[in-house]
Every structure is written in structure tokens, then in C-alpha cells.
Design a protein around this motif. Structure first.
Motif, short mmCIF file in Angstrom:
data_model
loop_
_atom_site.label_atom_id
_atom_site.label_comp_id
_atom_site.label_asym_id
_atom_site.label_seq_id
_atom_site.Cartn_x
_atom_site.Cartn_y
_atom_site.Cartn_z
N THR A 4 0.75 -1.03 -0.29
CA THR A 4 -0.28 0.23 0.25
C THR A 4 1.03 0.87 0.40
O THR A 4 2.11 1.08 0.39
CB THR A 4 -0.99 -0.32 1.09
OG1 THR A 4 0.01 -0.03 2.48
CG2 THR A 4 -1.51 -1.17 1.71
N PRO A 6 1.29 3.63 2.04
CA PRO A 6 1.50 4.15 3.89
C PRO A 6 3.02 3.05 4.31
O PRO A 6 3.65 2.93 4.48
CB PRO A 6 0.67 3.76 4.39
CG PRO A 6 -0.40 4.26 3.93
CD PRO A 6 -0.93 3.97 2.38
N ARG A 35 3.22 12.90 -1.59
CA ARG A 35 2.30 13.39 -2.35
C ARG A 35 0.95 12.37 -3.23
O ARG A 35 0.32 13.21 -3.53
CB ARG A 35 2.84 14.35 -3.07
CG ARG A 35 2.84 15.05 -4.12
CD ARG A 35 2.41 16.35 -4.29
NE ARG A 35 0.93 17.28 -5.00
CZ ARG A 35 -0.33 17.41 -4.61
NH1 ARG A 35 -0.68 17.08 -3.60
NH2 ARG A 35 -0.27 18.07 -5.60
N ILE A 37 0.05 9.50 -1.92
CA ILE A 37 -1.00 9.62 -0.55
C ILE A 37 -1.97 10.64 -1.26
O ILE A 37 -3.02 10.77 -0.58
CB ILE A 37 -0.89 8.95 0.26
CG1 ILE A 37 0.08 8.45 0.19
CG2 ILE A 37 -1.31 9.43 1.18
CD1 ILE A 37 1.24 7.84 1.26
N ALA A 38 -2.22 12.38 -1.20
CA ALA A 38 -2.44 13.27 -0.32
C ALA A 38 -2.93 13.17 -1.58
O ALA A 38 -4.73 13.51 -1.77
CB ALA A 38 -1.86 14.42 -0.74
N VAL A 40 -4.17 10.60 -4.26
CA VAL A 40 -5.38 9.50 -3.70
C VAL A 40 -6.48 10.16 -2.74
O VAL A 40 -7.31 10.12 -3.33
CB VAL A 40 -4.93 8.87 -3.32
CG1 VAL A 40 -5.62 7.53 -3.68
CG2 VAL A 40 -3.21 7.90 -4.97
N GLU A 41 -5.84 10.80 -2.18
CA GLU A 41 -7.38 11.46 -1.07
C GLU A 41 -8.23 12.37 -1.42
O GLU A 41 -8.95 12.46 -1.23
CB GLU A 41 -6.42 11.77 0.15
CG GLU A 41 -5.97 10.38 1.05
CD GLU A 41 -5.20 10.67 2.27
OE1 GLU A 41 -4.70 12.06 2.51
OE2 GLU A 41 -4.64 9.66 3.18
N GLU A 42 -7.02 12.93 -2.31
CA GLU A 42 -8.41 13.97 -2.89
C GLU A 42 -9.09 13.95 -3.95
O GLU A 42 -9.49 14.32 -4.57
CB GLU A 42 -7.33 15.30 -3.45
CG GLU A 42 -6.29 15.25 -4.65
CD GLU A 42 -5.65 17.33 -4.30
OE1 GLU A 42 -5.62 17.00 -6.00
OE2 GLU A 42 -5.25 17.87 -3.69
N GLY A 43 -8.65 12.27 -4.58
CA GLY A 43 -9.24 12.19 -6.10
C GLY A 43 -8.47 12.17 -7.76
O GLY A 43 -9.61 12.07 -8.61
N SER A 44 -7.48 12.99 -7.03
CA SER A 44 -6.84 13.36 -8.24
C SER A 44 -5.92 12.11 -9.35
O SER A 44 -6.04 12.32 -10.20
CB SER A 44 -6.28 14.63 -8.17
OG SER A 44 -6.52 15.46 -7.50
N ASP A 46 -5.65 8.00 -9.54
CA ASP A 46 -6.31 6.85 -9.49
C ASP A 46 -5.12 6.40 -8.60
O ASP A 46 -4.04 5.84 -8.52
CB ASP A 46 -7.07 5.95 -9.90
CG ASP A 46 -6.00 5.25 -11.05
OD1 ASP A 46 -5.09 3.39 -10.77
OD2 ASP A 46 -5.85 6.16 -11.73
N ALA A 47 -6.10 4.47 -7.25
CA ALA A 47 -5.10 4.27 -6.90
C ALA A 47 -3.82 3.26 -6.76
O ALA A 47 -2.65 3.28 -6.77
CB ALA A 47 -5.49 3.57 -5.49
#
Length: 73
Positions: A4, A6, A35, A37-38, A40-44, A46-47
Motif C-alpha cells: 500500500t 503507506p 504527495r 497519498i495526498a 489519491v485522497e483528494e481524488g486526483s 487513482d490508487a
């Protein structure tokens, strides 16, 4: 174990802490993964793409050996 973002970030930090790799490169690649991670979290981003880029950053980290510190430092 499944990778993952993290987990990859923790490994990069571990390489730096153990002086297995250049601290400058590990620091920069750690910031890159943070960056990702950020993003992905904001939806910009894909994982799956982020994980691929994070693994690439980890590989770069491992390619650069640390430089020995001068005596007395």
C-alpha cells in the motif's frame, strides 16, 4: 503482504534511517510518495497508478548508495 502507499512510504523511511541509501534521495522519494497519498485522497489520482509510481520511487531510492560522512562529523 500487499503493498500500500503507506507501507511503501514506511519502507523508504526505513532505508533512510538505516543508511541503506542516500538520505537526500530517500527524503525526496518519501516526499513524492507522500504527495501521491495526498493526490489519491483528494481524488486526483487513482490508487493503482499511485502505487505503481510509489514502487518506482522505492526502486529509485534503492539505486543510490549513501556517501560516507567525513571523519569527525
Amino acid at each position: 503482504m500487499t503493498d500500500t502507499l503507506p507501507i511503501v512510504l514506511d519502507r523508504i523511511r526505513g532505508y533512510w534511517a538505516s543508511r541503506r541509501t542516500c538520505g537526500l534521495v530517500a527524503s525526496a522519494m518519501g516526499l513524492r510518495v507522500a504527495r501521491l497519498i495526498a493526490l489519491v485522497e483528494e481524488g486526483s489520482l487513482d490508487a493503482a497508478t499511485a502505487l505503481s509510481l510509489a514502487l518506482e520511487a522505492e526502486a529509485v531510492t534503492l539505486c543510490v548508495a549513501p556517501i560516507a560522512l567525513p571523519r569527525g562529523l
